[in-house]
Design a protein around this motif. Structure first.
Motif, mmCIF file in Angstrom:
data_model
loop_
_atom_site.group_PDB
_atom_site.id
_atom_site.type_symbol
_atom_site.label_atom_id
_atom_site.label_comp_id
_atom_site.label_asym_id
_atom_site.label_seq_id
_atom_site.Cartn_x
_atom_site.Cartn_y
_atom_site.Cartn_z
ATOM 1 N N LEU A 27 4.902 2.760 1.346
ATOM 2 C CA LEU A 27 3.795 3.350 2.089
ATOM 3 C C LEU A 27 2.809 3.907 1.071
ATOM 4 C CD1 LEU A 27 2.764 3.921 4.919
ATOM 5 C CD2 LEU A 27 3.903 6.150 4.788
ATOM 6 N N VAL A 28 1.594 3.375 1.089
ATOM 7 C CA VAL A 28 0.543 3.796 0.163
ATOM 8 C C VAL A 28 -0.624 4.271 1.019
ATOM 9 C CG1 VAL A 28 -1.045 3.075 -1.651
ATOM 10 C CG2 VAL A 28 1.298 2.199 -1.630
ATOM 11 N N GLY A 29 -0.890 5.560 0.974
ATOM 12 C CA GLY A 29 -1.874 6.114 1.894
ATOM 13 C C GLY A 29 -1.316 5.941 3.299
ATOM 14 N N ASP A 30 -2.083 5.306 4.161
ATOM 15 C CA ASP A 30 -1.598 5.031 5.516
ATOM 16 C C ASP A 30 -1.266 3.547 5.701
ATOM 17 O OD1 ASP A 30 -4.147 4.004 5.439
ATOM 18 O OD2 ASP A 30 -4.796 4.886 7.334
ATOM 19 N N ARG A 31 -1.093 2.837 4.590
ATOM 20 C CA ARG A 31 -0.850 1.392 4.635
ATOM 21 C C ARG A 31 0.544 1.042 4.155
ATOM 22 N NH1 ARG A 31 -6.660 -0.278 2.032
ATOM 23 N NH2 ARG A 31 -7.810 0.873 3.582
ATOM 24 N N GLN A 32 1.153 0.094 4.842
ATOM 25 C CA GLN A 32 2.422 -0.442 4.371
ATOM 26 C C GLN A 32 2.102 -1.636 3.484
ATOM 27 O OE1 GLN A 32 6.210 -2.060 6.335
ATOM 28 N NE2 GLN A 32 5.594 -0.353 7.645
ATOM 29 N N ILE A 33 2.530 -1.565 2.242
ATOM 30 C CA ILE A 33 2.261 -2.663 1.318
ATOM 31 C C ILE A 33 3.575 -3.275 0.849
ATOM 32 C CG2 ILE A 33 0.056 -1.689 0.528
ATOM 33 C CD1 ILE A 33 1.596 -1.076 -2.128
ATOM 34 N N ALA A 34 3.478 -4.483 0.353
ATOM 35 C CA ALA A 34 4.624 -5.189 -0.227
ATOM 36 C C ALA A 34 4.349 -5.355 -1.710
ATOM 37 C CB ALA A 34 4.793 -6.552 0.442
#
Length: 115
Positions: A27-34
């Motif tokens: 979770l980076v900020g409000d984003r789910q990243i891969a």
């Protein structure tokens, strides 16, 4: 006149915890990243959401390549995405967001936000 906003960077994890040819969700900020680390040690970051299924699963995809292009195949419907750009190689009309990544003092740092 609008004032441009700068991208934010954040340390996500230690480089050593990323296994080669595997993905991990963060979770980076409000984003789910891969996050993906390829066999040669390069780290990439894409949105974790598969645009075809809507599920947050790209981090569980199969890391590989098409020719010289590093890729991840979605575990849902097997569409293949370019790890560098997020472009879907099976459907050029579709892409996921890609994020700038660097390794600083052993930490994986991801940039996100409006540029």
């Amino acid at each position: 006149m609008s004032v441009p906003t700068m991208a934010v960077t954040t340390a996500v994890c230690a480089y050593e915890v990323l296994l080669p040819e595997r993905g991990v969700a963060a979770l980076v900020g409000d984003r789910q990243i891969a996050l993906f680390r390829t066999h040669d040690g390069t780290v990439f970051a894409l949105d974790n959401q598969d645009p075809f299924s809507g599920a947050n699963v790209l981090s569980r995809g199969i890391v590989g390549s098409r020719g010289e292009v590093p890729t991840v195949a979605s575990p849902m419907y097997k569409q293949v995405f370019d790890l560098r750009t997020g472009q879907c190689l099976d459907d050029p009309e579709v892409r996921v967001a890609s994020y700038p990544v660097s390794v600083v003092d052993g930490q994986v740092v991801v940039g996100y936000g409006d540029n």
